[in-house]
Scaffold this motif. Structure first.
Motif, PDB file in Angstrom:
ATOM      1  N   LEU A 252     -22.899  15.730  23.379  1.00  0.00           N
ATOM      2  CA  LEU A 252     -22.112  14.917  24.299  1.00  0.00           C
ATOM      3  C   LEU A 252     -22.174  13.441  23.915  1.00  0.00           C
ATOM      4  N   ARG A 253     -23.366  12.965  23.581  1.00  0.00           N
ATOM      5  CA  ARG A 253     -23.526  11.568  23.174  1.00  0.00           C
ATOM      6  C   ARG A 253     -22.755  11.279  21.891  1.00  0.00           C
ATOM      7  N   GLY A 254     -22.831  12.173  20.914  1.00  0.00           N
ATOM      8  CA  GLY A 254     -22.090  11.995  19.667  1.00  0.00           C
ATOM      9  C   GLY A 254     -20.598  12.067  19.874  1.00  0.00           C
ATOM     10  N   SER A 255     -20.143  13.002  20.704  1.00  0.00           N
ATOM     11  CA  SER A 255     -18.703  13.113  20.977  1.00  0.00           C
ATOM     12  C   SER A 255     -18.184  11.881  21.698  1.00  0.00           C
ATOM     13  N   ALA A 256     -18.966  11.385  22.652  1.00  0.00           N
ATOM     14  CA  ALA A 256     -18.542  10.178  23.370  1.00  0.00           C
ATOM     15  C   ALA A 256     -18.486   8.985  22.429  1.00  0.00           C
ATOM     16  N   GLY A 257     -19.447   8.858  21.561  1.00  0.00           N
ATOM     17  CA  GLY A 257     -19.439   7.763  20.588  1.00  0.00           C
ATOM     18  C   GLY A 257     -18.278   7.869  19.611  1.00  0.00           C
ATOM     19  N   ALA A 258     -18.021   9.087  19.136  1.00  0.00           N
ATOM     20  CA  ALA A 258     -16.901   9.286  18.218  1.00  0.00           C
ATOM     21  C   ALA A 258     -15.572   9.007  18.904  1.00  0.00           C
ATOM     22  N   ALA A 259     -15.429   9.465  20.153  1.00  0.00           N
ATOM     23  CA  ALA A 259     -14.182   9.219  20.879  1.00  0.00           C
ATOM     24  C   ALA A 259     -13.978   7.730  21.136  1.00  0.00           C
ATOM     25  N   ALA A 260     -15.041   7.032  21.508  1.00  0.00           N
ATOM     26  CA  ALA A 260     -14.926   5.592  21.739  1.00  0.00           C
ATOM     27  C   ALA A 260     -14.601   4.847  20.453  1.00  0.00           C
TER      28      ALA A 260
ATOM     29  N   ALA B  42      -6.741   9.802   9.041  1.00  0.00           N
ATOM     30  CA  ALA B  42      -7.912  10.512   8.524  1.00  0.00           C
ATOM     31  C   ALA B  42      -9.079   9.546   8.312  1.00  0.00           C
ATOM     32  N   GLY B  43      -8.793   8.343   7.848  1.00  0.00           N
ATOM     33  CA  GLY B  43      -9.848   7.341   7.671  1.00  0.00           C
ATOM     34  C   GLY B  43     -10.459   6.938   8.998  1.00  0.00           C
ATOM     35  N   LYS B  44      -9.602   6.789  10.019  1.00  0.00           N
ATOM     36  CA  LYS B  44     -10.109   6.452  11.345  1.00  0.00           C
ATOM     37  C   LYS B  44     -10.965   7.588  11.901  1.00  0.00           C
ATOM     38  N   ALA B  45     -10.528   8.816  11.676  1.00  0.00           N
ATOM     39  CA  ALA B  45     -11.301   9.963  12.146  1.00  0.00           C
ATOM     40  C   ALA B  45     -12.643  10.050  11.417  1.00  0.00           C
ATOM     41  N   ALA B  46     -12.653   9.745  10.116  1.00  0.00           N
ATOM     42  CA  ALA B  46     -13.904   9.788   9.356  1.00  0.00           C
ATOM     43  C   ALA B  46     -14.889   8.736   9.868  1.00  0.00           C
ATOM     44  N   ILE B  47     -14.402   7.533  10.126  1.00  0.00           N
ATOM     45  CA  ILE B  47     -15.281   6.496  10.656  1.00  0.00           C
ATOM     46  C   ILE B  47     -15.774   6.879  12.045  1.00  0.00           C
ATOM     47  N   ALA B  48     -14.890   7.461  12.852  1.00  0.00           N
ATOM     48  CA  ALA B  48     -15.289   7.884  14.197  1.00  0.00           C
ATOM     49  C   ALA B  48     -16.351   8.973  14.142  1.00  0.00           C
ATOM     50  N   VAL B  49     -16.238   9.894  13.192  1.00  0.00           N
ATOM     51  CA  VAL B  49     -17.248  10.949  13.039  1.00  0.00           C
ATOM     52  C   VAL B  49     -18.582  10.343  12.623  1.00  0.00           C
ATOM     53  N   LEU B  50     -18.549   9.358  11.724  1.00  0.00           N
ATOM     54  CA  LEU B  50     -19.795   8.708  11.321  1.00  0.00           C
ATOM     55  C   LEU B  50     -20.452   7.975  12.485  1.00  0.00           C
ATOM     56  N   VAL B  51     -19.641   7.324  13.301  1.00  0.00           N
ATOM     57  CA  VAL B  51     -20.195   6.648  14.480  1.00  0.00           C
ATOM     58  C   VAL B  51     -20.752   7.681  15.456  1.00  0.00           C
ATOM     59  N   GLY B  52     -20.038   8.782  15.622  1.00  0.00           N
ATOM     60  CA  GLY B  52     -20.531   9.852  16.495  1.00  0.00           C
ATOM     61  C   GLY B  52     -21.850  10.417  16.017  1.00  0.00           C
ATOM     62  N   LEU B  53     -21.996  10.595  14.700  1.00  0.00           N
ATOM     63  CA  LEU B  53     -23.277  11.047  14.158  1.00  0.00           C
ATOM     64  C   LEU B  53     -24.371  10.018  14.413  1.00  0.00           C
ATOM     65  N   GLY B  54     -23.990   8.747  14.378  1.00  0.00           N
ATOM     66  CA  GLY B  54     -24.952   7.696  14.679  1.00  0.00           C
ATOM     67  C   GLY B  54     -25.431   7.756  16.107  1.00  0.00           C
ATOM     68  N   PHE B  55     -24.546   8.111  17.034  1.00  0.00           N
ATOM     69  CA  PHE B  55     -24.968   8.259  18.425  1.00  0.00           C
ATOM     70  C   PHE B  55     -25.773   9.533  18.638  1.00  0.00           C
ATOM     71  N   ALA B  56     -25.459  10.577  17.880  1.00  0.00           N
ATOM     72  CA  ALA B  56     -26.173  11.841  18.049  1.00  0.00           C
ATOM     73  C   ALA B  56     -27.580  11.781  17.449  1.00  0.00           C
ATOM     74  N   TRP B  57     -27.696  11.247  16.238  1.00  0.00           N
ATOM     75  CA  TRP B  57     -28.983  11.150  15.556  1.00  0.00           C
ATOM     76  C   TRP B  57     -29.207   9.717  15.077  1.00  0.00           C
ATOM     77  N   PRO B  58     -29.580   8.819  15.971  1.00  0.00           N
ATOM     78  CA  PRO B  58     -29.738   7.414  15.567  1.00  0.00           C
ATOM     79  C   PRO B  58     -30.854   7.193  14.556  1.00  0.00           C
ATOM     80  N   ALA B  59     -31.927   7.934  14.648  1.00  0.00           N
ATOM     81  CA  ALA B  59     -33.026   7.754  13.699  1.00  0.00           C
ATOM     82  C   ALA B  59     -32.598   8.132  12.289  1.00  0.00           C
TER      83      ALA B  59
END
Length: 147
Positions: free
Chosen positions: A21-29, A44-61
């Motif tokens: 949920l945290r990763g999806s919310a970060g990716a959507a934002a 596609a580039g915007k979606a790729a960056i959004a997925v990377l940000v979502g991964l950052g929210f899901a696994w910040p460490a």
């Protein structure tokens, strides 16, 4: 024992679902922000960056660790690539020493001209923007004058 295993399984499920949920919310934002800002041209580039940000929210460490490793690698590479600034590891003169010597000679000539004028002032004071011969140096100048 089953009750304890069920508690552990529920905790694991809650942790995974909250991470998703945290990763999806970060990716959507991030995707919503990238739609407004024209950083990347393609969807596609915007979606790729959004997925990377979502991964950052899901696994910040994990993301902090990857950024740290990439930063360390780039720092080591920049030290040995010769682009580390004026104090690199190479001992040879990689800069344009002739231009520095020309500037030093021009400065000495300007100082001598100013001292000569100060000892016997006649006419307007010499300007730093004028060369030592008393006229503008238009040949060596590459800069355009804007008004």
């Amino acid at each position: 024992m089953r009750r304890l295993e069920a508690l552990v399984a529920r905790k694991r499920f809650r942790r995974r679902s909250l991470r998703a949920l945290r990763g999806s919310a970060g990716a959507a934002a991030a995707f919503g922000a990238l739609l407004k800002v024209k950083v990347v041209g393609t969807l596609a580039g915007k979606a790729a960056i959004a997925v990377l940000v979502g991964l950052g929210f899901a696994w910040p460490a994990l993301v902090i660790g990857v950024i740290g490793v990439v930063g360390l690698v780039l720092a080591v590479v920049s030290l040995f690539s010769g682009e580390g600034g004026p104090h690199g590891f190479d001992t040879g003169c990689t800069c344009d020493c002739a231009d520095k010597e020309k500037r030093a000679e021009r400065l000495k000539a300007l100082i001598a001209q100013r001292r000569a004028w100060l000892s016997a002032p006649s006419g307007p004071a010499p300007s730093v923007r004028w060369d030592a011969r008393g006229r503008r140096d238009l040949v060596g100048s590459q800069r355009k004058r804007g008004r």
